[in-house]
Design an enzyme around this catalytic site. Structure first.
Site, PDB file in Angstrom:
ATOM      1  N   HIS A  84       0.779  -1.251   0.000  1.00 48.76           N
ATOM      2  CA  HIS A  84       0.000   0.000   0.000  1.00 48.76           C
ATOM      3  C   HIS A  84       0.815   1.310   0.000  1.00 48.76           C
ATOM      4  O   HIS A  84       0.810   2.055  -0.968  1.00 48.76           O
ATOM      5  CB  HIS A  84      -0.909   0.054   1.237  1.00 48.76           C
ATOM      6  CG  HIS A  84      -1.895  -1.032   1.376  1.00 48.76           C
ATOM      7  ND1 HIS A  84      -2.931  -1.235   0.508  1.00 48.76           N
ATOM      8  CD2 HIS A  84      -2.048  -1.993   2.334  1.00 48.76           C
ATOM      9  CE1 HIS A  84      -3.674  -2.248   0.901  1.00 48.76           C
ATOM     10  NE2 HIS A  84      -3.158  -2.730   2.013  1.00 48.76           N
TER      11      HIS A  84
HETATM   12  C1  BDR Z   1      -3.653   1.528   4.879  1.00 48.09           C
HETATM   13  O1  BDR Z   1      -4.041   1.239   6.225  1.00 48.09           O
HETATM   14  C2  BDR Z   1      -2.914   0.889   7.001  1.00 48.09           C
HETATM   15  O2  BDR Z   1      -3.108  -0.324   7.632  1.00 48.09           O
HETATM   16  C3  BDR Z   1      -1.752   0.780   6.064  1.00 48.09           C
HETATM   17  O3  BDR Z   1      -0.570   1.256   6.668  1.00 48.09           O
HETATM   18  C4  BDR Z   1      -2.148   1.603   4.873  1.00 48.09           C
HETATM   19  O4  BDR Z   1      -1.741   2.938   5.029  1.00 48.09           O
HETATM   20  C5  BDR Z   1      -4.240   0.478   3.959  1.00 48.09           C
HETATM   21  O5  BDR Z   1      -5.634   0.500   4.024  1.00 48.09           O
END
Ligand code: BDR
Ligand code: CA
Length: 314
Positions: free
Chosen positions: A242
Site C-alpha cells: 500500500h
Molecule cells: C492503509 O491502512 C494501514 O493499515 C496501512 O498502513 C495503509 O496505510 C491500507 O488500508
C-alpha cells in the site's frame, strides 16, 4: 531531488515506504510526521523515531495527532492483529522508548513551517489518517498555494474497502479530515485500494530483498513477517505494499493512470468513510461535488514496474 514530507502511522507497510523514501536517490526526505492509526500516537511516534535511529535517517520526526478532528469520533482499538502490538509486526528489539527527541513542534505546525520555507517545492506523502494535514489546513489556509502536491495512500473508489464494504482504513479513521484534504484547492493524487491491491511483495521476494539489501532490508523483512501472516486470508504468502505506492508516485508518476474529478468523503451513515469521485465531464444534478476542485484518482498501475522499483530501491 523531490523534497518530501512523509506523514505516516508506522505500521509495517509504512516502514517499507519510509525506507524507500530514504534510499531513493531522487528523494530528499525533509520531514517525518506521525499520526495515530495502525497503533496509538505514542507507538507510531516511537516507531518513527526508532526507525530514524536504526536506519540513520536524517529527517526530523514531529509528533502528530492522536485522534480524529471531529470531537464526536471515537477511535476503536488499534489493529494489532494487522501490524502487531508494537506496530512493527511484534518484532523483537523495538525499545519502549527511544533516546532521541521529536521536533518540539506538533506535526501540523511543522508541516506549515516547512511548506512556507520551501514554497512550491514540497510533496506531502500522506499514508495514514489525514488528521495532521486537516489541522495544518485549518491553522494555515495559505499552504494550499505553497504545496507542490499531496500524494495520498487512501480510499477505495471503484472497489470495496478494507474496513467496511465502503471504506478504506486511512479514510474511515478520520473521514472529516480526509474530506477537507480532498476538497482543498491544492493538487491531490489519491492512490487507493483500486491499485494498491495489485502491488504484492511475496515472502520470497522479501527474503531476496533482505539477502541483497543488508541489515536495513533485513530488519524490514523481519518486521513484515507478521503482516504477511495476517494477509494469508486474502493472498498467498505476500503483502500489499500500500503505502510504498504513494512514495513511488513521487519519482515515477508515469507508472500510474489518473482520472480527474472532484472527490468527496462520506462522513455519516452506512457508507461512512467512502471516497467518491465525480469524474470531470459527467453530468449530474446539483450536488456536494459542485465547486470542488478537480483532483486525481489513480485507476490503473503498472504493478510489475512499481514492484521492481521498490525492490531495487530497498
Ligand atoms: C492503509 O491502512 C494501514 O493499515 C496501512 O498502513 C495503509 O496505510 C491500507 O488500508
Ligand atoms: Ca499507513
Amino acid at each position: 531531488q523531490h523534497k518530501v514530507i512523509f506523514d505516516t502511522d508506522p505500521g509495517v507497510d509504512d516502514a517499507m515506504a519510509l525506507l524507500f523514501l530514504d534510499q531513493h536517490p531522487d528523494i530528499d526526505l525533509v520531514g517525518i510526521t506521525s499520526v495515530f492509526g495502525n497503533a496509538s500516537i505514542d507507538t507510531t511516534t516511537r516507531n518513527a523515531l526508532f526507525l530514524k535511529q536504526l536506519w540513520a535517517i536524517d529527517a526530523p520526526v514531529a509528533r502528530g495527532a492522536g485522534r480524529a478532528v471531529h470531537p464526536d469520533r471515537v477511535e476503536g482499538p488499534p489493529p494489532t492483529f494487522v501490524h502487531g502490538d508494537n506496530g512493527l509486526g511484534n518484532v523483537a528489539g523495538v525499545p519502549d522508548s527511544v533516546d532521541i527527541a521529536p521536533d518540539p513542534r506538533p506535526a501540523a505546525q511543522f508541516i506549515i513551517d516547512l511548506v512556507r520555507a520551501n514554497p512550491g517545492e514540497i510533496s506531502i506523502v500522506a499514508v495514514g489518517r489525514m488528521t495532521n494535514l486537516a489541522l495544518a489546513l485549518a491553522l494555515a489556509p495559505d499552504i494550499v498555494g505553497l504545496v507542490k502536491q499531496v500524494v495520498i495512500m487512501g480510499g477505495a473508489f471503484d472497489v470495496p474497502g478494507n474496513l467496511s464494504p465502503a471504506a478504506e482504513a486511512n479514510i474511515i479513521g478520520d473521514p472529516e479530515a480526509a474530506d477537507s484534504v480532498m476538497t482543498a484547492d491544492w493538487k491531490v493524487v489519491a492512490i487507493g485500494l483500486d491499485v494498491t491491491h495489485k502491488t504484492v511483495m511475496t515472502r520470497a521476494e522479501m527474503a531476496e530483498v533482505a539477502r541483497i539489501g543488508g541489515p536495513k532490508a533485513q530488519f524490514l523483512s523481519d518486521v513484515s513477517q507478521f503482516y504477511i501472516d495476517f494477509y494469508q486470508h486474502i493472498i498467498a504468502d505476500g503483502m500489499f505494499v500500500h503505502d510504498s505506492c504513494a512514495a513511488v508516485y513521487v519519482v515515477a508518476p508515469e507508472l500510474f493512470t489518473l482520472r480527474r474529478g472532484a472527490i468527496r468523503v462520506s462522513c455519516e451513515g452506512i457508507a461512512v468513510g467512502q471516497t467518491i469521485q465525480k469524474p470531470d465531464g459527467m453530468f449530474f444534478p446539483p450536488g456536494p461535488w459542485d465547486g470542488m476542485p478537480s483532483q486525481s484518482v489513480c485507476v490503473e498501475i503498472d504493478a510489475p514496474a512499481v514492484m521492481s522499483l521498490i525492490k531495487k530501491t530497498l
